[in-house]
Each structure stands twice: as C-alpha cells, then as structure tokens.
Design a protein around this motif. Sequence first.
Motif, PDB file in Angstrom:
ATOM      1  N   VAL A 184      13.819   1.156   6.351  1.00  0.00           N
ATOM      2  CA  VAL A 184      14.592   1.261   5.117  1.00  0.00           C
ATOM      3  C   VAL A 184      15.297   2.610   5.016  1.00  0.00           C
ATOM      4  O   VAL A 184      14.689   3.652   5.224  1.00  0.00           O
ATOM      5  N   THR A 185      16.575   2.540   4.657  1.00  0.00           N
ATOM      6  CA  THR A 185      17.337   3.737   4.308  1.00  0.00           C
ATOM      7  C   THR A 185      17.691   3.596   2.829  1.00  0.00           C
ATOM      8  O   THR A 185      18.642   2.879   2.474  1.00  0.00           O
ATOM      9  N   PRO A 186      16.912   4.234   1.949  1.00  0.00           N
ATOM     10  CA  PRO A 186      17.160   4.071   0.516  1.00  0.00           C
ATOM     11  C   PRO A 186      18.259   5.013   0.021  1.00  0.00           C
ATOM     12  O   PRO A 186      18.487   6.075   0.594  1.00  0.00           O
ATOM     13  N   ASN A 187      18.922   4.610  -1.063  1.00  0.00           N
ATOM     14  CA  ASN A 187      19.815   5.529  -1.758  1.00  0.00           C
ATOM     15  C   ASN A 187      18.963   6.626  -2.375  1.00  0.00           C
ATOM     16  O   ASN A 187      17.776   6.419  -2.672  1.00  0.00           O
ATOM     17  N   THR A 188      19.531   7.780  -2.579  1.00  0.00           N
ATOM     18  CA  THR A 188      18.769   8.901  -3.122  1.00  0.00           C
ATOM     19  C   THR A 188      18.167   8.582  -4.479  1.00  0.00           C
ATOM     20  O   THR A 188      17.108   9.099  -4.818  1.00  0.00           O
ATOM     21  N   ALA A 189      18.790   7.717  -5.260  1.00  0.00           N
ATOM     22  CA  ALA A 189      18.283   7.380  -6.593  1.00  0.00           C
ATOM     23  C   ALA A 189      16.926   6.689  -6.541  1.00  0.00           C
ATOM     24  O   ALA A 189      16.164   6.744  -7.503  1.00  0.00           O
ATOM     25  N   VAL A 190      16.603   6.037  -5.416  1.00  0.00           N
ATOM     26  CA  VAL A 190      15.328   5.309  -5.310  1.00  0.00           C
ATOM     27  C   VAL A 190      14.484   5.803  -4.145  1.00  0.00           C
ATOM     28  O   VAL A 190      13.496   5.167  -3.773  1.00  0.00           O
ATOM     29  N   ALA A 191      14.837   6.937  -3.565  1.00  0.00           N
ATOM     30  CA  ALA A 191      14.142   7.424  -2.370  1.00  0.00           C
ATOM     31  C   ALA A 191      12.655   7.664  -2.597  1.00  0.00           C
ATOM     32  O   ALA A 191      11.856   7.531  -1.683  1.00  0.00           O
ATOM     33  N   GLU A 192      12.268   8.007  -3.806  1.00  0.00           N
ATOM     34  CA  GLU A 192      10.853   8.270  -4.100  1.00  0.00           C
ATOM     35  C   GLU A 192      10.087   7.011  -4.498  1.00  0.00           C
ATOM     36  O   GLU A 192       8.913   7.076  -4.821  1.00  0.00           O
ATOM     37  N   GLY A 193      10.767   5.872  -4.501  1.00  0.00           N
ATOM     38  CA  GLY A 193      10.104   4.620  -4.837  1.00  0.00           C
ATOM     39  C   GLY A 193      10.776   3.916  -5.997  1.00  0.00           C
ATOM     40  O   GLY A 193      11.441   4.529  -6.822  1.00  0.00           O
ATOM     41  N   THR A 194      10.613   2.619  -6.041  1.00  0.00           N
ATOM     42  CA  THR A 194      11.198   1.786  -7.083  1.00  0.00           C
ATOM     43  C   THR A 194      10.470   0.456  -7.091  1.00  0.00           C
ATOM     44  O   THR A 194       9.564   0.233  -6.286  1.00  0.00           O
ATOM     45  N   ARG A 195      10.875  -0.432  -7.956  1.00  0.00           N
ATOM     46  CA  ARG A 195      10.242  -1.752  -8.013  1.00  0.00           C
ATOM     47  C   ARG A 195      10.572  -2.545  -6.758  1.00  0.00           C
ATOM     48  O   ARG A 195      11.503  -2.228  -6.022  1.00  0.00           O
ATOM     49  N   SER A 196       9.803  -3.568  -6.532  1.00  0.00           N
ATOM     50  CA  SER A 196      10.066  -4.474  -5.420  1.00  0.00           C
ATOM     51  C   SER A 196      11.333  -5.282  -5.689  1.00  0.00           C
ATOM     52  O   SER A 196      11.735  -5.467  -6.839  1.00  0.00           O
ATOM     53  N   VAL A 197      11.935  -5.782  -4.628  1.00  0.00           N
ATOM     54  CA  VAL A 197      13.040  -6.719  -4.777  1.00  0.00           C
ATOM     55  C   VAL A 197      12.473  -7.994  -5.378  1.00  0.00           C
ATOM     56  O   VAL A 197      11.384  -8.445  -5.004  1.00  0.00           O
ATOM     57  N   ALA A 198      13.199  -8.577  -6.328  1.00  0.00           N
ATOM     58  CA  ALA A 198      12.683  -9.698  -7.103  1.00  0.00           C
ATOM     59  C   ALA A 198      13.776 -10.744  -7.313  1.00  0.00           C
ATOM     60  O   ALA A 198      14.954 -10.486  -7.036  1.00  0.00           O
ATOM     61  N   PRO A 199      13.406 -11.931  -7.828  1.00  0.00           N
ATOM     62  CA  PRO A 199      14.426 -12.929  -8.133  1.00  0.00           C
ATOM     63  C   PRO A 199      15.523 -12.330  -9.007  1.00  0.00           C
ATOM     64  O   PRO A 199      15.263 -11.563  -9.928  1.00  0.00           O
ATOM     65  N   ASP A 223       0.811  -1.211   0.000  1.00  0.00           N
ATOM     66  CA  ASP A 223       0.000   0.000   0.000  1.00  0.00           C
ATOM     67  C   ASP A 223       0.850   1.268   0.000  1.00  0.00           C
ATOM     68  O   ASP A 223       0.322   2.368  -0.130  1.00  0.00           O
ATOM     69  N   GLN A 224       2.152   1.121   0.167  1.00  0.00           N
ATOM     70  CA  GLN A 224       3.087   2.245   0.095  1.00  0.00           C
ATOM     71  C   GLN A 224       4.383   1.743  -0.524  1.00  0.00           C
ATOM     72  O   GLN A 224       4.658   0.538  -0.498  1.00  0.00           O
ATOM     73  N   PRO A 225       5.197   2.626  -1.085  1.00  0.00           N
ATOM     74  CA  PRO A 225       6.489   2.183  -1.595  1.00  0.00           C
ATOM     75  C   PRO A 225       7.342   1.630  -0.451  1.00  0.00           C
ATOM     76  O   PRO A 225       7.370   2.214   0.638  1.00  0.00           O
ATOM     77  N   TRP A 226       8.016   0.521  -0.687  1.00  0.00           N
ATOM     78  CA  TRP A 226       8.807  -0.076   0.388  1.00  0.00           C
ATOM     79  C   TRP A 226       9.932   0.851   0.825  1.00  0.00           C
ATOM     80  O   TRP A 226      10.362   0.793   1.975  1.00  0.00           O
ATOM     81  N   THR A 227      10.379   1.729  -0.050  1.00  0.00           N
ATOM     82  CA  THR A 227      11.453   2.656   0.306  1.00  0.00           C
ATOM     83  C   THR A 227      11.007   3.687   1.338  1.00  0.00           C
ATOM     84  O   THR A 227      11.842   4.364   1.936  1.00  0.00           O
ATOM     85  N   ALA A 228       9.696   3.793   1.579  1.00  0.00           N
ATOM     86  CA  ALA A 228       9.168   4.743   2.565  1.00  0.00           C
ATOM     87  C   ALA A 228       9.022   4.124   3.956  1.00  0.00           C
ATOM     88  O   ALA A 228       8.706   4.839   4.904  1.00  0.00           O
ATOM     89  N   ARG A 229       9.277   2.829   4.081  1.00  0.00           N
ATOM     90  CA  ARG A 229       9.137   2.176   5.391  1.00  0.00           C
ATOM     91  C   ARG A 229      10.230   2.641   6.337  1.00  0.00           C
ATOM     92  O   ARG A 229      11.357   2.925   5.918  1.00  0.00           O
TER      93      ARG A 229
END
Length: 93
Positions: free
Chosen positions: A57-72, A48-54
């Motif tokens: 999580v400390t995201p890199n600035t490149a993905v701080a606004e959201g990105t795809r989920s971690v995947a295989p 219900d929210q981008p995982w980078t907003a949890r």
Amino acid sequence: MVRVYFNPDYTLGFPLTGDEVKIENLQHIADVDVADVREAYEICQNTDQPWTAREEVTPNTAVAEGTRSVAPGDVLELDGEWFLVGPADFQRI
C-alpha cells in the motif's frame, strides 16, 4: 495497481448503485500494488495492523497513519475500470 477511493456520498441509510456514484466526489486515499480488486479489498482491511502500513500500500499522506477499512460504497479502480464495493461483491460502474 488498484487505486482506492473513499466515497463520501454513501451511507448505510442511503446506499448507492453504480449509476449514482459521482466519480468527481470520490477521495483517492491509496494505491495498492496488486492486479485484482478482490485482493486489494482484502488488503484494505484493518486487522492486527493498519492496512495503510502494509508494504503493498502507498497511502496518501492524509491517511498514512491509519484510517478505516475499505467498506461497501467505496470504489476501486483497476486499469481504468471502476468498481463499487458492495455488501457481497463488486459492481462495475
């Protein structure tokens, strides 16, 4: 803490095994304040929210606004050990 890496070399058409992962090509995208790769993987899923907003999580600035989920194909690092995310489990690399 689990460090999260996207793997640009992995595609569904060309899946990799742990022996084929090139650590130098991985893109560090976030750190997750947990001590278990399974828990980190679950946190790194968009719901219900981008995982980078949890808060864990400390995201890199490149993905701080959201990105795809971690995947295989992506890689998680915990205490110097590297784990390839597979379709159903993790493979130590």
